[in-house]
Design a protein around this motif. Structure first.
Motif, PDB file in Angstrom:
ATOM      1  N   ARG A  27      -6.221  -0.329  -1.315  1.00 19.72           N
ATOM      2  CA  ARG A  27      -5.171   0.682  -1.117  1.00 19.72           C
ATOM      3  C   ARG A  27      -5.774   2.060  -0.859  1.00 19.72           C
ATOM      4  O   ARG A  27      -5.039   3.017  -0.606  1.00 19.72           O
ATOM      5  CB  ARG A  27      -4.275   0.749  -2.352  1.00 19.72           C
ATOM      6  N   MET A  54      -8.966   4.128 -13.077  1.00 23.57           N
ATOM      7  CA  MET A  54     -10.030   3.211 -12.652  1.00 23.57           C
ATOM      8  C   MET A  54     -11.424   3.741 -12.956  1.00 23.57           C
ATOM      9  O   MET A  54     -12.386   2.984 -12.996  1.00 23.57           O
ATOM     10  CB  MET A  54      -9.942   2.950 -11.136  1.00 23.57           C
ATOM     11  N   GLN A  87      -7.153   9.691  -2.730  1.00 20.72           N
ATOM     12  CA  GLN A  87      -6.446   8.690  -1.934  1.00 20.72           C
ATOM     13  C   GLN A  87      -6.651   8.956  -0.456  1.00 20.72           C
ATOM     14  O   GLN A  87      -6.712  10.109  -0.021  1.00 20.72           O
ATOM     15  CB  GLN A  87      -4.948   8.696  -2.264  1.00 20.72           C
ATOM     16  N   ASN A  92     -13.743   0.475  -3.471  1.00 17.96           N
ATOM     17  CA  ASN A  92     -13.332  -0.551  -4.425  1.00 17.96           C
ATOM     18  C   ASN A  92     -11.837  -0.808  -4.435  1.00 17.96           C
ATOM     19  O   ASN A  92     -11.339  -1.545  -5.283  1.00 17.96           O
ATOM     20  CB  ASN A  92     -13.787  -0.176  -5.841  1.00 17.96           C
ATOM     21  N   SER A  93     -11.107  -0.194  -3.529  1.00 17.91           N
ATOM     22  CA  SER A  93      -9.661  -0.347  -3.526  1.00 17.91           C
ATOM     23  C   SER A  93      -9.165  -0.574  -2.107  1.00 17.91           C
ATOM     24  O   SER A  93      -9.404   0.254  -1.229  1.00 17.91           O
ATOM     25  CB  SER A  93      -8.977   0.902  -4.107  1.00 17.91           C
ATOM     26  N   ALA A 128      -7.542   5.801  -6.108  1.00 17.24           N
ATOM     27  CA  ALA A 128      -8.149   5.682  -7.433  1.00 17.24           C
ATOM     28  C   ALA A 128      -7.752   6.885  -8.276  1.00 17.24           C
ATOM     29  O   ALA A 128      -7.477   7.977  -7.760  1.00 17.24           O
ATOM     30  CB  ALA A 128      -9.674   5.589  -7.332  1.00 17.24           C
ATOM     31  N   TYR A 140     -14.702   5.320  -5.644  1.00 20.27           N
ATOM     32  CA  TYR A 140     -13.911   4.148  -6.035  1.00 20.27           C
ATOM     33  C   TYR A 140     -12.763   3.939  -5.041  1.00 20.27           C
ATOM     34  O   TYR A 140     -12.497   2.816  -4.607  1.00 20.27           O
ATOM     35  CB  TYR A 140     -13.360   4.314  -7.450  1.00 20.27           C
ATOM     36  N   ALA A 141     -12.080   5.009  -4.691  1.00 20.21           N
ATOM     37  CA  ALA A 141     -10.959   4.888  -3.762  1.00 20.21           C
ATOM     38  C   ALA A 141     -11.402   4.301  -2.429  1.00 20.21           C
ATOM     39  O   ALA A 141     -10.728   3.450  -1.840  1.00 20.21           O
ATOM     40  CB  ALA A 141     -10.303   6.245  -3.547  1.00 20.21           C
ATOM     41  N   ASP A 153       0.806  -1.218   0.000  1.00 21.85           N
ATOM     42  CA  ASP A 153       0.000   0.000   0.000  1.00 21.85           C
ATOM     43  C   ASP A 153       0.843   1.273   0.000  1.00 21.85           C
ATOM     44  O   ASP A 153       0.285   2.370   0.028  1.00 21.85           O
ATOM     45  CB  ASP A 153      -0.910   0.028   1.234  1.00 21.85           C
TER      46      ASP A 153
END
Length: 663
Positions: A177, A253, A198, A174-175, A180, A170-171, A62
């Motif tokens: 980390r 993404m 982020q 769906n991540s 996105a 999305y960040a 990460d």
């Protein structure tokens, strides 16, 4: 308490120029929680962190690492390092090494300081900021491009708002980390708009999205008022950026089409609320200014109408509704639902070789997810009579309790008639497995034992005084204290916990549950539980950690329990505390600190709950050599004749059944 829970809103500085490729240029932000001098122990701890943290972050999948409470109290340092999601390991390490070299000078020895680079962020502080939502350190810097959009500025602002929200979604959701990048189409003048969002990966999806929502809402109106073709907000826990020129080296993404312009909205003057929290000075930045946000009304409407993409209703979500008691828990847990096939794969279909242990709830298995992260999966057994109530308690509390000294629940699965709780994997397992093992206990030197006591105290202070809602654990014991790789403690197992209202001071139950040897006398005899019954359990653990001896709960526990307490009291009153300290430490400990900890332990096990300290006082006692401690009385487990009072020693050994509260 206020110092530990500052809600730090945006302390903003505006930079009126943006170089499209600003790599290497720092933006420091300096706090006001004190300063350190050359040669100080604080600086030594900081240098120790600097030697390892860049390497730890760059080696992490990460690109993220933390260091918690390095050094001796009260000169401890905590630090956080994060690199941008599209960076490689080499550039990440180089950026963070440069940050450590630059920040102490840039902030003139401030104990609380942050530096933002294009590629990385570094923050360190003497405040315990790594407790996730118990503090929210976000001094933020806004940076805008000096060029403005000349064609369709209103639609451009809506495109930016939609793109940033989609990227933030999305960040967060769906991540793993929490990163996105995205793009959206616009017009001939600027064919594309690019974005990045982020968070630090230790945030839950809900906390990440909340953090991004805060900084987007707090700054996008300013960017829109100028129709700037690029801008970013840099904050410790989360950040976003948008540009009309590509600036991301990795994959995108999110991809959106253009957004049509809405009907004009009325012009409204908006007065910003006063900022609260720690004051920050920002070297080389212009002063804080008040800016018009006339275009923000359209954007606020857009943000309010934006809805995070919902996942289809799953079997797991429907099943969870039968356990949940509130909408808040339902919303938070939705993002934590995990697929049964993924957990079967991670644990080798619950292979016996992956079994970590078993309790009243069921078995716990170690698992490894596809991204390499390790988890511990608690599986409710079909024969368990208590698991449903424990599961409900854990799920009701998971969205509300976040602290570095509490174990983190990372997922839940309620598919195929399975009831599974997924926790962070804590490599050293539980305290009792080390403390009461004649060989392993030698791993626990004085510094580690003191850190464990202090960490448990801080976790309890959060539960009792600082969390919302306040929580009484009711089953504190050495086996429910997990130890991470650095022997930092994490309180676990909230299956028997009870939530207290704002004005509630105690509860009463008709079924006394818990573990023999740790239960307070008023709880055993009358079913009364409160924060002070947790304090009693904490006191027992303190004395166990110091002596290496267990306050037993076996069938002959009356004599063993009396033996431990009587032995401690006898040595305390005779001034021979050093003789009872665990010999596994080979005499390497501070006698003054040992005497203080024994005194704190005895104060916590006083028979009258009123005589026991609250946990904030315990934390203060542990962290200061100047606080005067009261003189403890003889523990009430031993009456004037030296024997246990009737009814106090009872056969409540490790009961874990559902609880019916009477009031």
């Amino acid at each position: 308490m206020a110092d530990r829970h500052l809600l730090l809103l945006l302390s903003v500085a505006i930079v009126a120029r943006l170089a499209p490729n600003a790599a290497g240029e720092p933006w420091p932000a300096c706090g006001d929680t004190g300063s350190f001098a050359a040669g100080s122990s604080y600086l030594a701890s900081l240098q120790s962190i600097a030697a390892t943290l860049p390497g730890n972050a760059s080696a992490s999948p990460d690109l993220f690492a933390t260091a918690a409470d390095v050094g001796a109290i009260p000169e401890q340092v905590s630090a956080l390092a994060l690199c941008r999601g599209d960076a490689d390991a080499r550039s990440c390490r180089s950026c963070l090494a440069q940050a450590f070299r630059a920040l102490p000078d840039a902030c003139a020895g401030s104990k609380d300081a942050t530096i933002f680079y294009d590629t990385c962020t570094l923050h360190y502080s003497n405040i315990h900021f790594l407790t996730d939502d118990s503090s929210w350190p976000n001094p933020s810097l806004l940076e805008k491009n000096s060029i403005s959009v000349t064609s369709e500025p209103a639609r451009f602002n809506l495109v930016v708002a939609a793109l940033l929200n989609a990227t933030a979604d999305y960040a967060a959701n769906n991540s793993s980390r929490r990163y996105a990048a995205g793009e959206a189409g616009f017009n001939r003048e600027y064919p594309k708009v690019y974005s990045m969002a982020q968070c630090t990966p230790d945030l839950t999806p809900a906390r990440c999205r909340s953090c991004l929502a805060d900084i987007i809402a707090g700054s996008i109106g300013f960017f829109a008022s100028l129709s700037a073709i690029g801008g970013r907000t840099l904050a410790i826990r989360c950040t976003f950026r948008y540009e009309t020129a590509p600036f991301i080296s990795g994959p995108l993404m999110v991809s959106l089409g253009g957004t049509p312009a809405p009907a004009p909205a009325p012009r409204v003057n908006v007065t910003p609320a006063a900022a609260r929290g720690r004051k920050y000075s920002v070297p080389a930045m212009v002063p804080l200014v008040l800016l018009p946000i006339l275009a923000a009304i359209n954007l606020v409407a857009c943000l309010c109408l934006w809805r995070r993409r919902r996942r289809p209703v799953t079997e797991g979500k429907q099943t969870y509704e039968s356990y949940s008691t509130g909408a808040e828990g339902m919303e938070s847990l939705e993002s934590m639902l995990m697929d049964i096939s993924a957990l079967r794969s991670a644990t080798g279909d619950f292979a016996e070789s992956n079994k970590l242990g078993e309790g009243g709830f069921g078995a716990v298995y170690k698992g490894t997810l596809p991204d390499g992260s390790e988890i511990a999966v608690k599986r409710l057994s079909d024969s368990s009579t208590q698991g449903g109530e424990e599961l409900k308690n854990e799920l009701d509390l998971v969205a509300k309790l976040k602290h570095k000294n509490l174990v983190s629940l990372v997922g839940v699965c309620l598919e195929q008639q399975e009831r599974l709780l997924v926790y962070e994997f804590v490599p050293n397992r539980s305290l009792d497995l080390i403390l009461f093992d004649t060989v392993k206990r030698e791993q626990l030197d004085w510094e580690k034992r003191y850190r464990i006591i202090n960490g448990i105290a801080r976790g309890l202070q959060y539960l009792h005084e600082d969390s919302h809602p306040r929580v009484v654990h009711r089953d504190l014991k050495a086996s429910n204290i997990l130890l991470d790789a650095n022997m930092n403690p994490k309180i676990s197992d909230f299956g028997l916990a009870r939530i207290f209202g704002r004005d509630q001071t105690q509860g009463v139950t008709s079924n006394v549950v818990g573990t023999h040897g740790y239960m307070a006398p008023e709880y055993v005899m009358r079913g009364n539980y409160s924060v002070k019954s947790d304090v009693f359990s904490f006191g027992v653990m303190v004395l166990e950690i110091l002596t290496g001896r267990k306050n037993e709960g076996s069938s002959n526990s009356r004599h063993q329990s009396q033996g431990l307490m009587a032995m401690i009291w006898e040595h305390w009153t005779a001034g021979r505390v050093a003789e009872i300290i665990d010999p596994a430490m080979n005499g390497v400990f501070s006698e003054d600190d040992a005497r203080k900890c024994v005194q704190i332990g005895l104060l916590c096990v006083q028979g009258n709950p009123v005589d026991r300290p609250v946990m904030s006082s315990v934390v203060m006692m542990l962290g200061s050599d100047t606080v005067s401690l009261q003189v403890p009385s003889k523990p009430e487990f031993f009456g004037r004749n030296g024997g246990a009072k009737p009814g106090i020693i009872a056969s409540h050994a490790a009961l874990t059944v559902s609880v019916q509260d009477e009031s």
